[in-house]
Design a protein around this motif. Structure first.
Motif, PDB file in Angstrom:
ATOM      1  N   LEU A  68       0.834  -1.202   0.000  1.00  0.00           N
ATOM      2  CA  LEU A  68       0.000   0.000   0.000  1.00  0.00           C
ATOM      3  C   LEU A  68       0.870   1.254   0.000  1.00  0.00           C
ATOM      4  N   MET A  69       1.924   1.255   0.810  1.00  0.00           N
ATOM      5  CA  MET A  69       2.813   2.415   0.860  1.00  0.00           C
ATOM      6  C   MET A  69       3.466   2.663  -0.491  1.00  0.00           C
ATOM      7  N   ARG A  70       3.986   1.615  -1.113  1.00  0.00           N
ATOM      8  CA  ARG A  70       4.650   1.764  -2.403  1.00  0.00           C
ATOM      9  C   ARG A  70       3.669   2.281  -3.456  1.00  0.00           C
ATOM     10  N   ASP A  71       2.439   1.788  -3.410  1.00  0.00           N
ATOM     11  CA  ASP A  71       1.451   2.188  -4.397  1.00  0.00           C
ATOM     12  C   ASP A  71       1.095   3.665  -4.235  1.00  0.00           C
ATOM     13  N   GLN A  72       0.894   4.103  -2.980  1.00  0.00           N
ATOM     14  CA  GLN A  72       0.543   5.502  -2.762  1.00  0.00           C
ATOM     15  C   GLN A  72       1.703   6.432  -3.099  1.00  0.00           C
ATOM     16  N   VAL A  73       2.923   6.033  -2.755  1.00  0.00           N
ATOM     17  CA  VAL A  73       4.089   6.856  -3.086  1.00  0.00           C
ATOM     18  C   VAL A  73       4.234   6.982  -4.602  1.00  0.00           C
ATOM     19  N   ARG A  74       4.040   5.869  -5.295  1.00  0.00           N
ATOM     20  CA  ARG A  74       4.142   5.893  -6.760  1.00  0.00           C
ATOM     21  C   ARG A  74       3.108   6.861  -7.351  1.00  0.00           C
ATOM     22  N   GLY A  75       1.874   6.792  -6.842  1.00  0.00           N
ATOM     23  CA  GLY A  75       0.833   7.679  -7.349  1.00  0.00           C
ATOM     24  C   GLY A  75       1.125   9.145  -7.065  1.00  0.00           C
ATOM     25  N   LEU A  76       1.628   9.438  -5.853  1.00  0.00           N
ATOM     26  CA  LEU A  76       1.957  10.821  -5.501  1.00  0.00           C
ATOM     27  C   LEU A  76       3.098  11.360  -6.353  1.00  0.00           C
ATOM     28  N   ALA A  83       7.195  12.551  -2.379  1.00  0.00           N
ATOM     29  CA  ALA A  83       6.817  11.550  -1.371  1.00  0.00           C
ATOM     30  C   ALA A  83       7.807  10.400  -1.434  1.00  0.00           C
ATOM     31  N   GLY A  84       7.997   9.733  -0.310  1.00  0.00           N
ATOM     32  CA  GLY A  84       8.897   8.586  -0.265  1.00  0.00           C
ATOM     33  C   GLY A  84       8.505   7.657   0.861  1.00  0.00           C
ATOM     34  N   ALA A  85       9.067   6.456   0.838  1.00  0.00           N
ATOM     35  CA  ALA A  85       8.771   5.455   1.870  1.00  0.00           C
ATOM     36  C   ALA A  85      10.070   4.813   2.333  1.00  0.00           C
ATOM     37  N   LEU A  86      10.163   4.585   3.613  1.00  0.00           N
ATOM     38  CA  LEU A  86      11.279   3.824   4.174  1.00  0.00           C
ATOM     39  C   LEU A  86      10.730   2.476   4.601  1.00  0.00           C
ATOM     40  N   LEU A 109       5.654  14.012   2.139  1.00  0.00           N
ATOM     41  CA  LEU A 109       5.042  12.856   2.813  1.00  0.00           C
ATOM     42  C   LEU A 109       6.068  11.744   2.938  1.00  0.00           C
ATOM     43  N   LEU A 110       6.254  11.261   4.148  1.00  0.00           N
ATOM     44  CA  LEU A 110       7.167  10.155   4.422  1.00  0.00           C
ATOM     45  C   LEU A 110       6.363   8.979   4.967  1.00  0.00           C
ATOM     46  N   TYR A 111       6.323   7.875   4.240  1.00  0.00           N
ATOM     47  CA  TYR A 111       5.614   6.665   4.661  1.00  0.00           C
ATOM     48  C   TYR A 111       6.564   5.752   5.428  1.00  0.00           C
ATOM     49  N   MET A 112       6.069   5.186   6.536  1.00  0.00           N
ATOM     50  CA  MET A 112       6.872   4.285   7.357  1.00  0.00           C
ATOM     51  C   MET A 112       5.988   3.175   7.914  1.00  0.00           C
ATOM     52  N   ALA A 113       6.569   2.000   8.109  1.00  0.00           N
ATOM     53  CA  ALA A 113       5.880   0.925   8.819  1.00  0.00           C
ATOM     54  C   ALA A 113       5.995   1.183  10.321  1.00  0.00           C
ATOM     55  N   PRO A 114       5.029   0.767  11.123  1.00  0.00           N
ATOM     56  CA  PRO A 114       5.089   1.034  12.563  1.00  0.00           C
ATOM     57  C   PRO A 114       6.284   0.387  13.243  1.00  0.00           C
ATOM     58  N   MET A 261       7.764 -14.938  -0.446  1.00  0.00           N
ATOM     59  CA  MET A 261       8.460 -14.601  -1.684  1.00  0.00           C
ATOM     60  C   MET A 261       9.578 -13.593  -1.422  1.00  0.00           C
ATOM     61  N   GLU A 262      10.555 -13.565  -2.321  1.00  0.00           N
ATOM     62  CA  GLU A 262      11.596 -12.547  -2.246  1.00  0.00           C
ATOM     63  C   GLU A 262      10.968 -11.173  -2.475  1.00  0.00           C
ATOM     64  N   ALA A 263      11.575 -10.148  -1.844  1.00  0.00           N
ATOM     65  CA  ALA A 263      11.031  -8.798  -1.949  1.00  0.00           C
ATOM     66  C   ALA A 263      10.929  -8.348  -3.401  1.00  0.00           C
ATOM     67  N   GLU A 264      11.925  -8.676  -4.219  1.00  0.00           N
ATOM     68  CA  GLU A 264      11.901  -8.263  -5.619  1.00  0.00           C
ATOM     69  C   GLU A 264      10.758  -8.930  -6.369  1.00  0.00           C
ATOM     70  N   ASP A 265      10.497 -10.206  -6.060  1.00  0.00           N
ATOM     71  CA  ASP A 265       9.387 -10.904  -6.711  1.00  0.00           C
ATOM     72  C   ASP A 265       8.052 -10.284  -6.323  1.00  0.00           C
ATOM     73  N   ARG A 266       7.910  -9.859  -5.065  1.00  0.00           N
ATOM     74  CA  ARG A 266       6.676  -9.194  -4.652  1.00  0.00           C
ATOM     75  C   ARG A 266       6.507  -7.862  -5.370  1.00  0.00           C
ATOM     76  N   ARG A 267       7.624  -7.126  -5.528  1.00  0.00           N
ATOM     77  CA  ARG A 267       7.551  -5.845  -6.238  1.00  0.00           C
ATOM     78  C   ARG A 267       7.102  -6.038  -7.680  1.00  0.00           C
ATOM     79  N   ILE A 268       7.576  -7.111  -8.303  1.00  0.00           N
ATOM     80  CA  ILE A 268       7.195  -7.384  -9.697  1.00  0.00           C
ATOM     81  C   ILE A 268       5.691  -7.627  -9.795  1.00  0.00           C
ATOM     82  N   VAL A 269       5.149  -8.408  -8.851  1.00  0.00           N
ATOM     83  CA  VAL A 269       3.716  -8.682  -8.865  1.00  0.00           C
ATOM     84  C   VAL A 269       2.931  -7.397  -8.640  1.00  0.00           C
ATOM     85  N   GLU A 270       3.365  -6.593  -7.673  1.00  0.00           N
ATOM     86  CA  GLU A 270       2.676  -5.320  -7.407  1.00  0.00           C
ATOM     87  C   GLU A 270       2.661  -4.437  -8.650  1.00  0.00           C
TER      88      GLU A 270
END
Length: 679
Positions: A68-76, A83-86, A109-114, A261-270
């Protein structure tokens, strides 16, 4: 003056707010503390993204989903917003770009996981960069009564106090209990500006179906919507991969997504899901697809979700553009058993597990609803003025039958067995099955024994399931899943109220073959409790669970229910060392209390000498004041009795030496008699 129209149009491309957005965005932009409950797809993100651009400084957005964070940052970013996410899913280049933008004061806007709030460095960084607003997405995660508790959310209130800035919290699913805890944990109990914008998504069609060749059911559902983007939620990682492959073989464009899954594989699906038309993603519910894709036309659940809140969020991924969308949720007895076991095997306190069972009952009530599903769903969230026409039960009303008599039979069986048993044993009573458990407890003498023979075992299971869906009975975690009646059951039991149930569910139960489970239904809750104890011990020792005891050992404990350490020692896989280390703890799970034994006696558990020890102890008690009961009290230590118990009758001198002269004179002859009986 609140004039967001230029930003709304030029940055976000909207000519007008959706219902409810404007007043929320105004309150956030004005620096008020805000709690907003908005339906999934109602445009929550705009309510903090727009104010972030209207205020000076950086807005920190706390969100639990990387996707969700990556998607919103990409849209912004595509809209020209800095905008960015850590996140742990970042590439090195992405993280460096975020830090550079922060250092240069460009980021809005800075997105972060809790989880990042656990780091002292993160807190120092947030103080340094000029944070002016905190936005919390999925705020229900702060509530231990909610459906997706995340302990790191508890640090957000501390962050708000440390930075001294306003906080805006958003969620789509929060009942009154959850809302109260959000206010307590995030706002220190001080009521924020509160907005409740309703839960109805009238464009989404709701449907449930009992599992019957579930893979074929999913393929048929997807086949009827070929070329449309959809999500299939599964209960396991393995199932996501198998079902995605089946969809591809059936001619669909499909891929899987799960936390293994590997993080890169998840990014590809997203990225594919955001970009491609008609892609189906098969995902685990635990890692749900937190992607704000507007044109998802359908969502299917191959397995039952864990609560109404989770169900509502997951179906809410569909139809965010306001266009028509469809859902299908499959469920069956195995799903319900799995969800019950997950609750019982958790490490939550009993009151939390009881609340989770009640929430699962509410979801069963939705699955087994008698009339309009939308009324049932929205009624759970407190909405009563509901218009539907967009659910399977409004399309095709189900046939009902007067179930007052069988329900009263079941409630009577629960009452007469003092609410100490689960549906399996109660069904045996109602059917007149003379099992060992029925015979041992004298339940064949109850008036309810054999009164329910007009229904089969599977049909009684369906009746009990619908009774839980109506919240007439709930499993009691403290009694290993025994069913206890709620207040709602009492008028029916007393003959003051009637009840109708669905005929199709009971009729279908007679046709479905039972699936073989690890243990019988009656023993399953105890097995779950034993697994929870094993898990806690394994986590404390940092070893795999099977190192404590393998599954087959716990299964035997659940089935044989040892009452003493001697009986526990006869369970396969319980050796002397494990009996000494874990025996008492697992006995306490089985029986509700640990057996109080001296360590010297406990070390003999399971051996032949244990019985000898117990007889020596009994003889000692009878002679403690001498043969006539008038002498000064005298006894042996537990260690002395343990040594004697391991001797033979012809070891007269050894016994005398172990006891000493005074005790030999009092107990010697009687102890030798006991040892002689043991040889």
């Amino acid at each position: 003056m609140f004039d967001a129209a230029p930003l709304l149009r030029d940055v976000f491309g909207f000519d007008a707010f959706r219902p409810g957005q404007e007043e929320i965005a105004h309150a956030v932009a004005s620096g008020e503390n805000v709690l907003a409950i908005m339906p999934t797809g109602g445009g929550k993100s705009l309510c903090f993204q727009l104010p972030a651009l209207m205020r000076d400084g950086v807005t920190v957005v706390i969100s639990p989903l990387i996707a969700l964070m990556r998607d919103q940052v990409r849209g912004l970013q595509e809209a020209g917003v800095a905008a960015g996410a850590l996140t742990s899913g970042n590439t090195v280049e992405e993280t460096e770009a975020v830090w550079a933008a922060l250092e240069e004061g460009r980021l809005k806007l800075l997105y972060m996981a809790p989880e990042r709030l656990a780091s002292g460095a993160a807190m120092g960084m947030l103080r340094r960069i000029g944070v002016n607003l905190i936005a919390v997405d999925e705020a229900h995660c702060v509530s231990q009564w909610g459906h997706d508790f995340r302990p790191d959310y508890l640090r957000i209130g501390e962050l708000r106090r440390a930075l001294g800035v306003p906080l805006a919290a958003f969620t789509a699913t929060a009942d009154a209990e959850t809302r109260a805890e959000i206010v307590e944990k995030l706002f220190d109990g001080v009521e924020p500006c509160f907005f409740l914008r309703g839960f109805d998504r009238p464009n989404i069609h709701l449907a449930f179906a009992v599992k019957d060749s579930p893979r074929r059911q999913i393929l048929d559902f997807a086949g009827g919507r070929r070329g449309q983007a959809g999500i299939v939620y599964c209960g396991t990682r393995a199932k996501t991969e198998v079902l995605a492959q089946a969809l591809r073989e059936d001619g669909h464009s499909a891929c899987h997504y799960h936390g293994g899954m590997e993080a890169e594989d998840r990014r590809i699906v997203e990225a594919r899901f955001a970009r491609e038309d008609g892609l189906i993603v098969v995902a685990t519910v635990a890692f749900g697809m937190g992607i704000d894709k507007p044109d998802i036309r359908w969502v299917a659940h191959a397995d039952l979700p864990k609560s109404i809140e989770a169900y509502y969020q997951e179906i809410g991924r569909a139809g965010r553009d306001g266009g028509p969308a469809e859902t299908l949720t499959l469920y069956g007895p195995d799903d319900i058993r799995l969800r019950r076991n997950q609750i019982d095997e958790g490490l939550a306190p009993p009151e939390r597990r009881a609340a989770d069972h009640a929430r699962l009952n509410a979801l069963l009530g939705l699955a087994e609803a008698l009339t309009c599903r939308r009324q049932t769903l929205l009624g759970y969230f407190g909405e009563t003025d509901v218009t539907c026409g967009r659910c399977d039960l409004c399309d095709n009303p189900v046939e009902l039958f007067d179930a007052t008599t069988p329900v009263r039979m079941a409630l009577s069986a629960i009452l007469r067995t003092e609410e100490w048993f689960g549906a399996g044993h109660l069904t045996d009573i109602l059917l007149g099955n003379m099992t060992d458990k029925v015979r041992e407890r004298g339940h064949d003498l109850l008036p309810t024994y054999g009164v329910g023979i007009t229904f089969s075992k599977a049909q009684w299971q369906a009746i009990f399931r619908q009774m839980m869906g109506h919240d007439l009975v709930r499993p009691d975690p403290g009694r290993h899943g025994a069913l206890r009646m709620t207040e709602a059951a009492l008028p029916i039991l007393r003959g003051e109220a009637a009840i109708e149930l669905r005929k199709d569910t009971v009729r279908a139960a007679a046709r479905r073959p039972a699936v073989k489970a690890m243990v019988g239904e009656e023993d399953a809750p105890l097995l779950s409790a034993l697994k929870a104890k094993r898990r806690a011990l394994a986590e404390a020792a940092r070893v795999p669970a099977y190192v404590i005891f393998p599954d087959r050992t716990l299964i035997e404990m659940a089935e044989k229910r040892p009452a003493t350490l001697d009986q526990m020692a006869r369970i396969g896989g319980v050796g002397a060392r494990k009996l000494e280390r874990y025996g008492a703890m697992f006995l306490e799970v089985v029986n509700g209390a640990a057996e109080m034994l001296h360590p010297a006696r406990r070390r003999l558990a399971g051996r032949d000498t244990a019985a000898t020890y117990d007889r020596l102890l009994a003889v000692q008690a009878s002679l403690m004041r001498g043969p006539d009961g008038i002498d000064k009290p005298l006894s042996c230590s537990a260690a002395q009795l343990a040594r004697v118990a391991q001797m033979r009758a012809d070891d007269r001198n050894a016994v005398q030496q172990a006891l000493g002269d005074r005790r030999w004179e009092r107990f010697g002859a009687a102890f030798l008699d006991v040892l002689g009986q043991s040889d």
